[in-house]
Design a protein around this motif. Sequence first.
Motif, PDB file in Angstrom:
ATOM      1  N   GLY A 144      -3.522  17.784   6.534  1.00  0.00           N
ATOM      2  CA  GLY A 144      -4.889  18.247   6.314  1.00  0.00           C
ATOM      3  C   GLY A 144      -5.876  17.185   6.742  1.00  0.00           C
ATOM      4  O   GLY A 144      -5.496  16.120   7.237  1.00  0.00           O
ATOM      5  N   PHE A 145      -7.159  17.494   6.541  1.00  0.00           N
ATOM      6  CA  PHE A 145      -8.193  16.505   6.846  1.00  0.00           C
ATOM      7  C   PHE A 145      -8.051  15.333   5.873  1.00  0.00           C
ATOM      8  O   PHE A 145      -8.041  14.181   6.270  1.00  0.00           O
ATOM      9  CB  PHE A 145      -9.573  17.161   6.696  1.00  0.00           C
ATOM     10  CG  PHE A 145     -10.727  16.229   6.946  1.00  0.00           C
ATOM     11  CD1 PHE A 145     -10.991  15.770   8.223  1.00  0.00           C
ATOM     12  CD2 PHE A 145     -11.539  15.833   5.895  1.00  0.00           C
ATOM     13  CE1 PHE A 145     -12.055  14.910   8.456  1.00  0.00           C
ATOM     14  CE2 PHE A 145     -12.600  14.978   6.121  1.00  0.00           C
ATOM     15  CZ  PHE A 145     -12.854  14.510   7.402  1.00  0.00           C
TER      16      PHE A 145
ATOM     17  N   ASN B 127      -0.580  31.234  11.843  1.00  0.00           N
ATOM     18  CA  ASN B 127      -1.938  31.782  11.987  1.00  0.00           C
ATOM     19  C   ASN B 127      -2.284  32.006  13.466  1.00  0.00           C
ATOM     20  O   ASN B 127      -3.448  32.005  13.842  1.00  0.00           O
ATOM     21  CB  ASN B 127      -2.968  30.854  11.325  1.00  0.00           C
ATOM     22  CG  ASN B 127      -2.990  29.472  11.971  1.00  0.00           C
ATOM     23  OD1 ASN B 127      -2.127  29.152  12.791  1.00  0.00           O
ATOM     24  ND2 ASN B 127      -3.970  28.664  11.621  1.00  0.00           N
TER      25      ASN B 127
ATOM     26  N   GLN C 116      -3.987  23.775  12.725  1.00  0.00           N
ATOM     27  CA  GLN C 116      -5.442  23.660  12.881  1.00  0.00           C
ATOM     28  C   GLN C 116      -5.832  24.424  14.147  1.00  0.00           C
ATOM     29  O   GLN C 116      -5.036  24.520  15.081  1.00  0.00           O
ATOM     30  CB  GLN C 116      -5.850  22.186  13.008  1.00  0.00           C
ATOM     31  CG  GLN C 116      -5.364  21.537  14.310  1.00  0.00           C
ATOM     32  CD  GLN C 116      -5.696  20.045  14.397  1.00  0.00           C
ATOM     33  OE1 GLN C 116      -5.784  19.373  13.379  1.00  0.00           O
ATOM     34  NE2 GLN C 116      -5.889  19.553  15.608  1.00  0.00           N
ATOM     35  N   ILE C 117      -7.040  24.992  14.153  1.00  0.00           N
ATOM     36  CA  ILE C 117      -7.476  25.719  15.362  1.00  0.00           C
ATOM     37  C   ILE C 117      -8.721  25.031  15.900  1.00  0.00           C
ATOM     38  O   ILE C 117      -9.845  25.455  15.654  1.00  0.00           O
ATOM     39  CB  ILE C 117      -7.722  27.218  15.061  1.00  0.00           C
ATOM     40  CG1 ILE C 117      -6.529  27.813  14.295  1.00  0.00           C
ATOM     41  CG2 ILE C 117      -7.958  27.990  16.364  1.00  0.00           C
ATOM     42  CD1 ILE C 117      -6.711  29.255  13.868  1.00  0.00           C
ATOM     43  N   ILE C 118      -8.496  23.924  16.568  1.00  0.00           N
ATOM     44  CA  ILE C 118      -9.609  23.164  17.139  1.00  0.00           C
ATOM     45  C   ILE C 118      -9.503  23.272  18.657  1.00  0.00           C
ATOM     46  O   ILE C 118      -8.533  22.791  19.252  1.00  0.00           O
ATOM     47  CB  ILE C 118      -9.561  21.690  16.671  1.00  0.00           C
ATOM     48  CG1 ILE C 118      -9.595  21.627  15.129  1.00  0.00           C
ATOM     49  CG2 ILE C 118     -10.713  20.898  17.283  1.00  0.00           C
ATOM     50  CD1 ILE C 118      -9.440  20.240  14.549  1.00  0.00           C
TER      51      ILE C 118
ATOM     52  N   ILE D 151     -13.856  22.071   9.683  1.00  0.00           N
ATOM     53  CA  ILE D 151     -13.301  20.985  10.497  1.00  0.00           C
ATOM     54  C   ILE D 151     -12.083  21.451  11.287  1.00  0.00           C
ATOM     55  O   ILE D 151     -11.925  21.122  12.455  1.00  0.00           O
ATOM     56  CB  ILE D 151     -12.953  19.776   9.598  1.00  0.00           C
ATOM     57  CG1 ILE D 151     -14.239  19.170   9.033  1.00  0.00           C
ATOM     58  CG2 ILE D 151     -12.156  18.729  10.369  1.00  0.00           C
ATOM     59  CD1 ILE D 151     -14.028  18.170   7.928  1.00  0.00           C
ATOM     60  N   GLY D 152     -11.242  22.273  10.643  1.00  0.00           N
ATOM     61  CA  GLY D 152      -9.952  22.614  11.249  1.00  0.00           C
ATOM     62  C   GLY D 152      -9.877  23.977  11.883  1.00  0.00           C
ATOM     63  O   GLY D 152      -8.834  24.357  12.417  1.00  0.00           O
ATOM     64  N   GLY D 153     -10.958  24.771  11.823  1.00  0.00           N
ATOM     65  CA  GLY D 153     -10.921  26.110  12.406  1.00  0.00           C
ATOM     66  C   GLY D 153     -10.206  27.124  11.525  1.00  0.00           C
ATOM     67  O   GLY D 153     -10.264  28.321  11.774  1.00  0.00           O
ATOM     68  N   ASP D 154      -9.516  26.660  10.518  1.00  0.00           N
ATOM     69  CA  ASP D 154      -8.854  27.539   9.562  1.00  0.00           C
ATOM     70  C   ASP D 154      -8.704  26.720   8.287  1.00  0.00           C
ATOM     71  O   ASP D 154      -8.520  25.504   8.355  1.00  0.00           O
ATOM     72  CB  ASP D 154      -7.477  27.970  10.088  1.00  0.00           C
ATOM     73  CG  ASP D 154      -6.956  29.232   9.416  1.00  0.00           C
ATOM     74  OD1 ASP D 154      -7.695  29.802   8.581  1.00  0.00           O
ATOM     75  OD2 ASP D 154      -5.830  29.652   9.723  1.00  0.00           O
TER      76      ASP D 154
ATOM     77  N   LYS E  28      -9.227  33.696  19.248  1.00  0.00           N
ATOM     78  CA  LYS E  28     -10.264  32.739  19.654  1.00  0.00           C
ATOM     79  C   LYS E  28     -10.080  32.292  21.104  1.00  0.00           C
ATOM     80  O   LYS E  28     -11.042  32.132  21.831  1.00  0.00           O
ATOM     81  CB  LYS E  28     -10.211  31.499  18.755  1.00  0.00           C
ATOM     82  CG  LYS E  28     -10.869  31.713  17.413  1.00  0.00           C
ATOM     83  CD  LYS E  28     -10.970  30.402  16.660  1.00  0.00           C
ATOM     84  CE  LYS E  28     -11.380  30.662  15.215  1.00  0.00           C
ATOM     85  NZ  LYS E  28     -11.468  29.436  14.427  1.00  0.00           N
TER      86      LYS E  28
ATOM     87  N   LEU F  79      -7.397  21.100   4.462  1.00  0.00           N
ATOM     88  CA  LEU F  79      -8.122  21.145   5.734  1.00  0.00           C
ATOM     89  C   LEU F  79      -9.203  22.202   5.618  1.00  0.00           C
ATOM     90  O   LEU F  79      -8.902  23.387   5.494  1.00  0.00           O
ATOM     91  CB  LEU F  79      -7.166  21.486   6.890  1.00  0.00           C
ATOM     92  CG  LEU F  79      -7.806  21.591   8.279  1.00  0.00           C
ATOM     93  CD1 LEU F  79      -8.400  20.265   8.721  1.00  0.00           C
ATOM     94  CD2 LEU F  79      -6.780  22.070   9.311  1.00  0.00           C
TER      95      LEU F  79
ATOM     96  N   TYR G 269      -4.789  17.099  12.176  1.00  0.00           N
ATOM     97  CA  TYR G 269      -4.859  17.350  10.736  1.00  0.00           C
ATOM     98  C   TYR G 269      -3.690  18.212  10.285  1.00  0.00           C
ATOM     99  O   TYR G 269      -3.164  18.055   9.201  1.00  0.00           O
ATOM    100  CB  TYR G 269      -6.168  18.047  10.373  1.00  0.00           C
ATOM    101  CG  TYR G 269      -7.374  17.283  10.840  1.00  0.00           C
ATOM    102  CD1 TYR G 269      -7.543  15.960  10.475  1.00  0.00           C
ATOM    103  CD2 TYR G 269      -8.319  17.879  11.670  1.00  0.00           C
ATOM    104  CE1 TYR G 269      -8.638  15.240  10.921  1.00  0.00           C
ATOM    105  CE2 TYR G 269      -9.413  17.166  12.116  1.00  0.00           C
ATOM    106  CZ  TYR G 269      -9.563  15.854  11.740  1.00  0.00           C
ATOM    107  OH  TYR G 269     -10.636  15.142  12.190  1.00  0.00           O
ATOM    108  N   HIS G 270      -3.337  19.156  11.145  1.00  0.00           N
ATOM    109  CA  HIS G 270      -2.301  20.119  10.785  1.00  0.00           C
ATOM    110  C   HIS G 270      -1.846  20.818  12.064  1.00  0.00           C
ATOM    111  O   HIS G 270      -2.675  21.080  12.937  1.00  0.00           O
ATOM    112  CB  HIS G 270      -2.882  21.147   9.796  1.00  0.00           C
ATOM    113  CG  HIS G 270      -1.837  21.947   9.102  1.00  0.00           C
ATOM    114  ND1 HIS G 270      -1.195  23.009   9.709  1.00  0.00           N
ATOM    115  CD2 HIS G 270      -1.288  21.835   7.869  1.00  0.00           C
ATOM    116  CE1 HIS G 270      -0.306  23.516   8.861  1.00  0.00           C
ATOM    117  NE2 HIS G 270      -0.347  22.816   7.738  1.00  0.00           N
TER     118      HIS G 270
ATOM    119  N   ILE H  66      -6.649  25.380   5.409  1.00  0.00           N
ATOM    120  CA  ILE H  66      -5.209  25.248   5.193  1.00  0.00           C
ATOM    121  C   ILE H  66      -4.907  24.256   4.069  1.00  0.00           C
ATOM    122  O   ILE H  66      -5.428  23.143   4.053  1.00  0.00           O
ATOM    123  CB  ILE H  66      -4.495  24.797   6.500  1.00  0.00           C
ATOM    124  CG1 ILE H  66      -4.756  25.794   7.638  1.00  0.00           C
ATOM    125  CG2 ILE H  66      -2.995  24.643   6.274  1.00  0.00           C
ATOM    126  CD1 ILE H  66      -4.236  25.355   8.992  1.00  0.00           C
TER     127      ILE H  66
ATOM    128  N   GLN I 105     -12.083  24.828   6.737  1.00  0.00           N
ATOM    129  CA  GLN I 105     -12.258  25.670   7.926  1.00  0.00           C
ATOM    130  C   GLN I 105     -13.245  25.046   8.902  1.00  0.00           C
ATOM    131  O   GLN I 105     -13.055  25.101  10.117  1.00  0.00           O
ATOM    132  CB  GLN I 105     -12.750  27.051   7.486  1.00  0.00           C
ATOM    133  CG  GLN I 105     -13.263  27.901   8.631  1.00  0.00           C
ATOM    134  CD  GLN I 105     -12.774  29.323   8.560  1.00  0.00           C
ATOM    135  OE1 GLN I 105     -12.403  29.819   7.507  1.00  0.00           O
ATOM    136  NE2 GLN I 105     -12.754  30.003   9.685  1.00  0.00           N
TER     137      GLN I 105
END
Lengths: 262, 193
Positions: free
Chosen positions: B41-42, A120, A21-23, B69-72, A127, B65, A17-18, B74, B67
């Motif tokens: 983004g999502f 970020n 992202q923090i997945i 779904i993406g953990g933050d 985490k 995006l 997604y980006h 954005i 949070q």
Amino acid sequence: MAVLLLALSSCDGLFEYHPNQIILDSDEKNLTAYNLQKIRQQQPGDTLKLIVMGDTQRFYDDAQDFVKKANGFQDIDFVVHQGDISDFGMTQEFKWIHDIMEDLKWPYFTVIGNHDMLANARKVYKKMYGDFNYSFVYGHTKFVFIDTNSREYSFNGKVPDLGWLRGQLQQEPGATWKQAITISHIPPYDGDFDKKLELPFHQTLKESNLVSLSLYGHIHRWLSEYPYDNHILYHATTTVKERGFSYIRIWEGGYDIKRIAF
Amino acid sequence: MKPAALFLLSLLFYTVSLRAYSQERTPSPFHVKAQFAGDLGFLSVGAGRSFLKEKLETDLFLGYLPQKIGGDRIFTTAIKATYVPLRAIQVTSLDWQSLRTGLQLGYTFGNEYFAFEPHDKYPKSYYGFSTALHLYYFLGGQVDFTRVEKLNRFGIYYEVGSNVEYIVSYVQNPAYLSPAKIFNLALGVRMKL
């Protein structure tokens, strides 16, 4: 449409997604706590053996070669990553480095580097690994990991946190540890360390009477010196890209450092 | 950011509804898009137009995006240019653009990100890269429902893409990294106006 998107979103790794992202997978979270649990099950000997490396940044092939070389050693207690795990502060970089470091035969601990604070990435580090400042006792030695990335805090006078450090270097009644080693990314003599705190930092180590070795990364070259007096060795390990790491043996009242090339 | 997203969305719907009421059939060079993933983004929405007999498309995107779904959380915006070098292949009532390729320049909103290194914080060229601006390269295709009743203005597209940071990392680390590790999939819908 919404159902389709939700179904797609569960395809981990196929979509991004980006870059920020923090997945994370479940085995990519709280690694400091996880590795602490692992060393709690180990029996520390009279001589502790550490492998110390760092500044992996975007050098994955060199990091893989490091792991190969390190795994040829015997009876290592744990490995230390001196920070700058990532280069651009993107989550995927942390994941790739962990994927490589996880092949080590021993637990590894990290200290946060300035690159790990970009974008970020502070949230990513928190985490994935945990606190920026933490410590543990292993055998006769206490290991104190402390964030010294002052420039990333615009030299606000609070980093490194000397109050916290002083507290960590106080032996509680009945303490089993006899000495302490501090581990940070940026050495105090570097321009990225808060000038106002340089000498107070050294004073804090010195006044504890428990520290004779302090470990660093960041400068991308070897440097072992006594910059302030004859008591505390400030030892910086070169980067994985320069294909070197430190092999350190620690006993009560002493230590020995070897520079290893790979 | 939320008002900006709402504004763009309402603008899109306004343009779409105008088109729906008019009966003239002159093809418009303008289109709107909605995209899933692809470093925007999502979900992202875009508006743009095509040039040079639909060989070139440019878009402006706004992406979100969540949070959860993406953990933050954005917000991203991006300009995107797509080159369509080959003529579409007719497959029954569909047109298939077998090759679409292009670049996207994304900007991530937020105080944590810098487009250019702040001079009061860092010496000149301290890091030498931007954490807010990301160039992204992609390669893909598109299926247009050209001769499908009621859907003739729609097309779906797919893209595999990677940001330049990953590509540089791959070039420098050919043993550990691979195209499969650095390229990711994105899907989208395009509607001609």
